[in-house]
Design a protein around this motif. Sequence first.
Motif, PDB file in Angstrom:
ATOM      1  N   TYR A  93       0.833  -1.195   0.000  1.00  0.00           N
ATOM      2  CA  TYR A  93       0.000   0.000   0.000  1.00  0.00           C
ATOM      3  C   TYR A  93       0.875   1.255   0.000  1.00  0.00           C
ATOM      4  O   TYR A  93       0.693   2.178  -0.812  1.00  0.00           O
ATOM      5  CB  TYR A  93      -0.890  -0.060   1.244  1.00  0.00           C
ATOM      6  N   SER A  94       1.824   1.303   0.904  1.00  0.00           N
ATOM      7  CA  SER A  94       2.711   2.468   0.990  1.00  0.00           C
ATOM      8  C   SER A  94       3.553   2.606  -0.273  1.00  0.00           C
ATOM      9  O   SER A  94       3.800   3.728  -0.772  1.00  0.00           O
ATOM     10  CB  SER A  94       3.621   2.342   2.214  1.00  0.00           C
ATOM     11  N   SER A  95       4.019   1.496  -0.828  1.00  0.00           N
ATOM     12  CA  SER A  95       4.837   1.532  -2.037  1.00  0.00           C
ATOM     13  C   SER A  95       4.061   2.101  -3.215  1.00  0.00           C
ATOM     14  O   SER A  95       4.571   2.943  -3.975  1.00  0.00           O
ATOM     15  CB  SER A  95       5.342   0.129  -2.363  1.00  0.00           C
ATOM     16  N   LEU A  96       2.804   1.674  -3.398  1.00  0.00           N
ATOM     17  CA  LEU A  96       2.000   2.162  -4.519  1.00  0.00           C
ATOM     18  C   LEU A  96       1.673   3.639  -4.364  1.00  0.00           C
ATOM     19  O   LEU A  96       1.657   4.391  -5.353  1.00  0.00           O
ATOM     20  CB  LEU A  96       0.724   1.333  -4.632  1.00  0.00           C
ATOM     21  N   ARG A 135       4.730   5.464  -5.464  1.00  0.00           N
ATOM     22  CA  ARG A 135       4.975   5.380  -6.907  1.00  0.00           C
ATOM     23  C   ARG A 135       3.973   6.209  -7.711  1.00  0.00           C
ATOM     24  O   ARG A 135       4.347   6.882  -8.682  1.00  0.00           O
ATOM     25  CB  ARG A 135       4.923   3.920  -7.360  1.00  0.00           C
ATOM     26  N   LEU A 136       2.717   6.163  -7.313  1.00  0.00           N
ATOM     27  CA  LEU A 136       1.689   6.890  -8.056  1.00  0.00           C
ATOM     28  C   LEU A 136       1.613   8.364  -7.659  1.00  0.00           C
ATOM     29  O   LEU A 136       1.165   9.201  -8.447  1.00  0.00           O
ATOM     30  CB  LEU A 136       0.317   6.242  -7.830  1.00  0.00           C
ATOM     31  N   GLY A 137       1.997   8.658  -6.436  1.00  0.00           N
ATOM     32  CA  GLY A 137       1.834  10.017  -5.942  1.00  0.00           C
ATOM     33  C   GLY A 137       0.374  10.368  -5.716  1.00  0.00           C
ATOM     34  O   GLY A 137       0.001  11.546  -5.759  1.00  0.00           O
ATOM     35  N   LEU A 138      -0.423   9.363  -5.526  1.00  0.00           N
ATOM     36  CA  LEU A 138      -1.868   9.537  -5.325  1.00  0.00           C
ATOM     37  C   LEU A 138      -2.301   8.820  -4.052  1.00  0.00           C
ATOM     38  O   LEU A 138      -1.734   7.786  -3.679  1.00  0.00           O
ATOM     39  CB  LEU A 138      -2.648   8.963  -6.518  1.00  0.00           C
ATOM     40  N   THR A 139      -3.321   9.406  -3.450  1.00  0.00           N
ATOM     41  CA  THR A 139      -3.962   8.705  -2.345  1.00  0.00           C
ATOM     42  C   THR A 139      -4.902   7.663  -2.926  1.00  0.00           C
ATOM     43  O   THR A 139      -5.231   7.701  -4.116  1.00  0.00           O
ATOM     44  CB  THR A 139      -4.731   9.688  -1.474  1.00  0.00           C
ATOM     45  N   PRO A 140      -5.401   6.716  -2.096  1.00  0.00           N
ATOM     46  CA  PRO A 140      -6.349   5.727  -2.630  1.00  0.00           C
ATOM     47  C   PRO A 140      -7.596   6.377  -3.225  1.00  0.00           C
ATOM     48  O   PRO A 140      -8.098   5.903  -4.265  1.00  0.00           O
ATOM     49  CB  PRO A 140      -6.693   4.883  -1.402  1.00  0.00           C
TER      50      PRO A 140
END
Length: 402
Positions: free
Chosen positions: A220-223, A226-231
Amino acid sequence: MTPPFVTRYLIALNQHKLIGFATFFLITGISGIVAIQPTPAPIYRAEGRLIYTTPVKVFSQTGIQISEQGKQRATPETLLAENVVKEVAAGMQVSSKDIVKNTQVKLPKAEGPQFISVIYRDKNKEISATIVQMLMERMVEQSRFINTSQLRRIIKVIEERLPKAEQELREAEQKLEQYDRVQGPALFAAQDGTLVGGITGSQQQQRSLEIQLEGVEAQYSSLIERLGLTPDQAYTSSALSADPIIASLRAQILDTETQMELLKGQLRPQHPTMIELRKQQQTYETLLQARAAEVLGGNGFTSPLPSQIRQDSTLDPARQALANQLVALQTQREALQRQLAATQRTEQELRQQYQQLPNKQLERGRLAQQVTFKQEFYNRLQAALADTKIAEAETESSLAIA
């Protein structure tokens, strides 16, 4: 010559001869009166004996006790009770006062022969003997009557106490049954090890969930990094980028902007063509806003619409897949957190039950003991009632005529 003491005697006799003659005649007269009086009638003394008896066949312990108590109750007062005296007086046609006055009841002494003497005195020998016989018969009957009355009083007392004892027994049984219905599963689980097993299982499940949650948290933290977006932003971008209508509207807006950029050097902004192109752009943007609201407003999603829908809807397939993965991890993460919280609550409840177990066991033991006590008391009353009724059927007098 006469001796001196004779002379003195003759002188004294001469002086007191009147008193002597008077005394002589008085004594003679009294003797005559007594001699002519009639001889008084003789008083006849009739005596009978009552002995203590023991029932020949006794199937009741109460009967034995009543028989022994009957011996102790055989006192002059109870044996010469009013009903006994009246029956004898009526049978012999004499007054009750004379019966009481002329009757004597002697109880045995501890060290002497064990019988009761009944004595009656009368001028008539036959009447005296008859009254003694009648008195003894009535006394024997009186003893039997007293024993029977005592047994009937006992029966009445027991029958009065039985309903209450039965009610208390039923209430105690209902309390125990209700307690078993509510607390029985917990007690049974503690006895067969289910409760301890549940605590251990809950702890193991928590460890497993914590391990899974740690793995999900790492991804979760890695994505996010990488995306620079919150869920929530990832969900918005993924949903907008995947919608074909939004993609079409974006293309039309881009085409309109391209035309406006090409014509900007040739036409003034007030030119009808430029005005028409701006209207088209505004229309496309309005449709884009409405479509984005439709896409993001479903499934209970309440996040506000991003100000730059076009920028948020430009995810390439690879980044779109990562965004979808982040949203899925967010859902999985929340599910694992809920499961972990639930197992922690379960463990806490099981531990509380385990801590309360001794008190519950003591309470159940107390309720079960109450049922045992009430049952024993009820059984004793039932046994005493049956025993007393048998004793009533076997009732005999504690006395007999010797």
